[in-house]
Design an enzyme around this catalytic site. Structure first.
Site, PDB file in Angstrom:
ATOM      1  N   CYS A  22       1.969   3.269  -5.911  1.00 56.00           N
ATOM      2  CA  CYS A  22       2.462   3.815  -4.646  1.00 56.00           C
ATOM      3  C   CYS A  22       2.781   5.288  -4.885  1.00 56.00           C
ATOM      4  O   CYS A  22       2.299   5.896  -5.842  1.00 56.00           O
ATOM      5  CB  CYS A  22       3.648   3.019  -4.103  1.00 56.00           C
ATOM      6  SG  CYS A  22       5.126   3.039  -5.149  1.00 56.00           S
ATOM      7  N   ASN A  25       6.768   5.099  -7.104  1.00 57.42           N
ATOM      8  CA  ASN A  25       6.979   4.008  -8.072  1.00 57.42           C
ATOM      9  C   ASN A  25       8.447   3.579  -8.152  1.00 57.42           C
ATOM     10  O   ASN A  25       8.937   3.177  -9.206  1.00 57.42           O
ATOM     11  CB  ASN A  25       6.447   4.381  -9.459  1.00 57.42           C
ATOM     12  CG  ASN A  25       6.312   3.192 -10.433  1.00 57.42           C
ATOM     13  OD1 ASN A  25       6.396   3.368 -11.637  1.00 57.42           O
ATOM     14  ND2 ASN A  25       6.117   2.009  -9.941  1.00 57.42           N
ATOM     15  N   CYS A  27       9.821   2.031  -4.915  1.00 59.12           N
ATOM     16  CA  CYS A  27      10.025   1.080  -3.806  1.00 59.12           C
ATOM     17  C   CYS A  27       8.909   0.046  -3.743  1.00 59.12           C
ATOM     18  O   CYS A  27       9.070  -1.091  -4.178  1.00 59.12           O
ATOM     19  CB  CYS A  27      10.119   1.822  -2.463  1.00 59.12           C
ATOM     20  SG  CYS A  27      11.509   2.982  -2.355  1.00 59.12           S
ATOM     21  N   ARG A  28       7.750   0.422  -3.212  1.00 55.99           N
ATOM     22  CA  ARG A  28       6.703  -0.566  -2.929  1.00 55.99           C
ATOM     23  C   ARG A  28       6.051  -1.147  -4.181  1.00 55.99           C
ATOM     24  O   ARG A  28       5.925  -2.371  -4.303  1.00 55.99           O
ATOM     25  CB  ARG A  28       5.632   0.053  -2.015  1.00 55.99           C
ATOM     26  CG  ARG A  28       6.153   0.347  -0.629  1.00 55.99           C
ATOM     27  CD  ARG A  28       5.218   1.258   0.122  1.00 55.99           C
ATOM     28  NE  ARG A  28       5.164   2.582  -0.473  1.00 55.99           N
ATOM     29  CZ  ARG A  28       4.348   3.552  -0.101  1.00 55.99           C
ATOM     30  NH1 ARG A  28       3.480   3.314   0.864  1.00 55.99           N
ATOM     31  NH2 ARG A  28       4.387   4.729  -0.675  1.00 55.99           N
ATOM     32  N   SER A  29       5.567  -0.278  -5.090  1.00 54.97           N
ATOM     33  CA  SER A  29       4.834  -0.846  -6.234  1.00 54.97           C
ATOM     34  C   SER A  29       5.737  -1.633  -7.189  1.00 54.97           C
ATOM     35  O   SER A  29       5.268  -2.636  -7.760  1.00 54.97           O
ATOM     36  CB  SER A  29       3.988   0.211  -6.965  1.00 54.97           C
ATOM     37  OG  SER A  29       4.762   1.250  -7.483  1.00 54.97           O
ATOM     38  N   ASP A 137       5.723   2.903   3.787  1.00 53.40           N
ATOM     39  CA  ASP A 137       6.710   3.453   2.855  1.00 53.40           C
ATOM     40  C   ASP A 137       8.123   3.259   3.432  1.00 53.40           C
ATOM     41  O   ASP A 137       8.448   3.829   4.461  1.00 53.40           O
ATOM     42  CB  ASP A 137       6.407   4.945   2.659  1.00 53.40           C
ATOM     43  CG  ASP A 137       7.273   5.567   1.588  1.00 53.40           C
ATOM     44  OD1 ASP A 137       8.234   4.911   1.134  1.00 53.40           O
ATOM     45  OD2 ASP A 137       6.979   6.717   1.208  1.00 53.40           O
TER      46      ASP A 137
HETATM   47  P1  4NP Z   1       7.410   4.416  -2.897  1.00 53.84           P
HETATM   48  O1  4NP Z   1       8.458   5.211  -1.951  1.00 53.84           O
HETATM   49  O2  4NP Z   1       6.145   5.225  -2.904  1.00 53.84           O
HETATM   50  O3  4NP Z   1       7.239   3.106  -2.204  1.00 53.84           O
HETATM   51  O4  4NP Z   1       8.077   4.307  -4.241  1.00 53.84           O
HETATM   52  C1  4NP Z   1       8.794   6.540  -2.184  1.00 53.84           C
HETATM   53  C2  4NP Z   1       9.803   6.838  -3.070  1.00 53.84           C
HETATM   54  C3  4NP Z   1      10.169   8.146  -3.292  1.00 53.84           C
HETATM   55  C4  4NP Z   1       9.509   9.158  -2.621  1.00 53.84           C
HETATM   56  C5  4NP Z   1       8.487   8.866  -1.735  1.00 53.84           C
HETATM   57  C6  4NP Z   1       8.124   7.550  -1.519  1.00 53.84           C
HETATM   58  N1  4NP Z   1       9.897  10.503  -2.855  1.00 53.84           N
HETATM   59  O5  4NP Z   1       9.361  11.393  -2.174  1.00 53.84           O
HETATM   60  O6  4NP Z   1      10.761  10.772  -3.691  1.00 53.84           O
END
Ligand code: 4NP
Length: 167
Positions: A22, A25, A27-29, A137
């Protein structure tokens, strides 16, 4: 937690290897990794699973507390996972590199060295009638957004584990 490949740098046991990717790394993955590990265990499927992010903003840190809490609500502990950024070598190391959304897919397609071993796919492409869909997201969302992400990653994990079990 079982060996994730993060420490060894390479999947350790036999069976297909899967890298879930994702943006951050956290939340989703990580939720998808937890769900896929649990589903593989349920099916008795030997599989190597890891996750990574396109960005390095959270490298070395644990999943978002909301992701940990959501997975824990469904009986899955993802608190030991640590974020890392994807590396070009991952495309030689894993059988399947799987993007959680379309923008991640685009980034992976750019990063992937020509002739790489890894097959590239969108996570929800593995779910019947959900091809082309993204796992949204939840990072800037509320608890309901994490519930939706969890429901999506669980559907993806079940479908993917079923497919890998039949290969
Ligand atoms: P993820 O969510 O891709 O599902 O882990 C996010 C976590 C952090 C950020 C963006 C998306 N960030 O911009 O810090």
């Amino acid at each position: 937690m079982a060996s994730s490949g993060k420490e060894t740098g390479r999947p350790a046991a036999a069976g297909p290897s899967v890298l879930l990717v994702c943006l951050g790394n956290i939340c989703r993955s990580p939720m998808a990794e937890g769900a896929l590990r649990a589903e593989a265990r349920r099916l008795g499927l030997s599989i190597e699973v890891d996750s990574a992010g396109i960005g390095d903003w959270h490298a070395g840190g644990p999943p978002d507390p909301r992701a940990i809490a959501t997975a824990a609500k469904y009986g899955i502990d993802i608190g030991d996972q640590r974020a890392r950024q994807i590396r070009r070598e991952d495309f030689a190391r894993y059988d399947h590199v799987i993007a959680l959304d379309a923008s991640v897919m685009t980034a992976l397609a750019r990063l992937r060295p020509a002739g790489s071993r890894a097959g590239l796919s969108l996570f929800m492409d593995h779910v019947a009638d959900r091809a082309g869909q993204c796992v949204a997201d939840p990072y800037h969302g509320d608890d309901a957004a994490f519930e939706t992400s969890w429901s999506d990653v669980l559907a993806g994990a079940r479908a993917l584990a079923g497919r890998l079990a039949s290969e």
